[in-house]
Design a protein around this motif. Sequence first.
Motif, PDB file in Angstrom:
ATOM      1  N   MET A 179       0.850  -1.196   0.000  1.00 43.52           N
ATOM      2  CA  MET A 179       0.000   0.000   0.000  1.00 43.52           C
ATOM      3  C   MET A 179       0.887   1.247   0.000  1.00 43.52           C
ATOM      4  O   MET A 179       1.829   1.339   0.790  1.00 43.52           O
ATOM      5  CB  MET A 179      -0.933   0.003   1.216  1.00 43.52           C
ATOM      6  CG  MET A 179      -1.850   1.211   1.282  1.00 43.52           C
ATOM      7  SD  MET A 179      -2.943   1.185   2.715  1.00 43.52           S
ATOM      8  CE  MET A 179      -3.946  -0.257   2.340  1.00 43.52           C
ATOM      9  N   THR A 180       0.582   2.200  -0.865  1.00 45.04           N
ATOM     10  CA  THR A 180       1.345   3.438  -0.954  1.00 45.04           C
ATOM     11  C   THR A 180       0.956   4.375   0.180  1.00 45.04           C
ATOM     12  O   THR A 180      -0.233   4.588   0.435  1.00 45.04           O
ATOM     13  CB  THR A 180       1.100   4.136  -2.299  1.00 45.04           C
ATOM     14  OG1 THR A 180       1.396   3.237  -3.354  1.00 45.04           O
ATOM     15  CG2 THR A 180       1.973   5.370  -2.426  1.00 45.04           C
ATOM     16  N   SER A 181       1.938   4.924   0.866  1.00 44.01           N
ATOM     17  CA  SER A 181       1.639   5.862   1.949  1.00 44.01           C
ATOM     18  C   SER A 181       1.161   7.185   1.361  1.00 44.01           C
ATOM     19  O   SER A 181       1.661   7.645   0.328  1.00 44.01           O
ATOM     20  CB  SER A 181       2.878   6.094   2.818  1.00 44.01           C
ATOM     21  OG  SER A 181       3.933   6.618   2.036  1.00 44.01           O
ATOM     22  N   SER A 182       0.194   7.805   2.006  1.00 40.13           N
ATOM     23  CA  SER A 182      -0.362   9.067   1.501  1.00 40.13           C
ATOM     24  C   SER A 182       0.580  10.213   1.827  1.00 40.13           C
ATOM     25  O   SER A 182       1.251  10.208   2.864  1.00 40.13           O
ATOM     26  CB  SER A 182      -1.732   9.331   2.114  1.00 40.13           C
ATOM     27  OG  SER A 182      -1.635   9.455   3.519  1.00 40.13           O
ATOM     28  N   PRO A 183       0.656  11.240   0.963  1.00 40.11           N
ATOM     29  CA  PRO A 183       1.544  12.377   1.215  1.00 40.11           C
ATOM     30  C   PRO A 183       1.038  13.231   2.368  1.00 40.11           C
ATOM     31  O   PRO A 183      -0.169  13.298   2.628  1.00 40.11           O
ATOM     32  CB  PRO A 183       1.504  13.149  -0.111  1.00 40.11           C
ATOM     33  CG  PRO A 183       0.182  12.791  -0.703  1.00 40.11           C
ATOM     34  CD  PRO A 183      -0.076  11.366  -0.301  1.00 40.11           C
TER      35      PRO A 183
END
Length: 213
Positions: free
Chosen positions: A1-5
């Motif tokens: 899962m890509t971490s949110s900015p």
Amino acid sequence: MTSSPQFSQEFINELKTLFTWRRDVRHFQSTPVNEKLLDQLLSVACTAPSVGLSQPWRYIKVETPTLRQQIYNLFKNCNKEAAQNYTSDQYKLYSNLKLSGLNDAPHHIAVFSEENPTQGKGLGRQTMPETTAYSTVMSIFSFWLAARAYNIGVGWVSILPPHEVKSILTVPEHWNFVAYLCVGYPQFQNETPELEQKGWEKRNPSRHKWIIR
């Protein structure tokens, strides 16, 4: 899962400035915008939310001089008719408004919305089919904000009759006309909207308050 900015307060403040300085531009320089940059703006516009991920927007660059002239003639006729609907005092104000940059802007972009696209499989529009048009407007606003970030102006010519624009540009019948945009570098910019500067209208503070039910 890509971490949110995580957006900094500085970025948030600059974003607010971007929204504040977005303007409906009518006065353009003749210098064209680089084609690669226009492509980038279109790419940003296509990241806009759309009902059922239908992406119903269709962007047309109007580059043919005869077609541009037909659109301008249509604008002049509609503008003349609209002026007759105002009182004498309002007419004076109306006559002093510059309501299009069609003669100045180096780029003309017509935006249509496909009425019932197969993409999205109808999700979210069974009871509100007009949400495809709403999605297209979201895309236009995304284009507009991205353009402003690059110091590019956008002006929405909203007085054109849809059926005549569709006829001039020979688009499919199931494409609904949404916007005709003038795009280019502005001659000047101002934090205060031009309609407010000219005394046509001013912002209503009551619109900044919630309506509670």
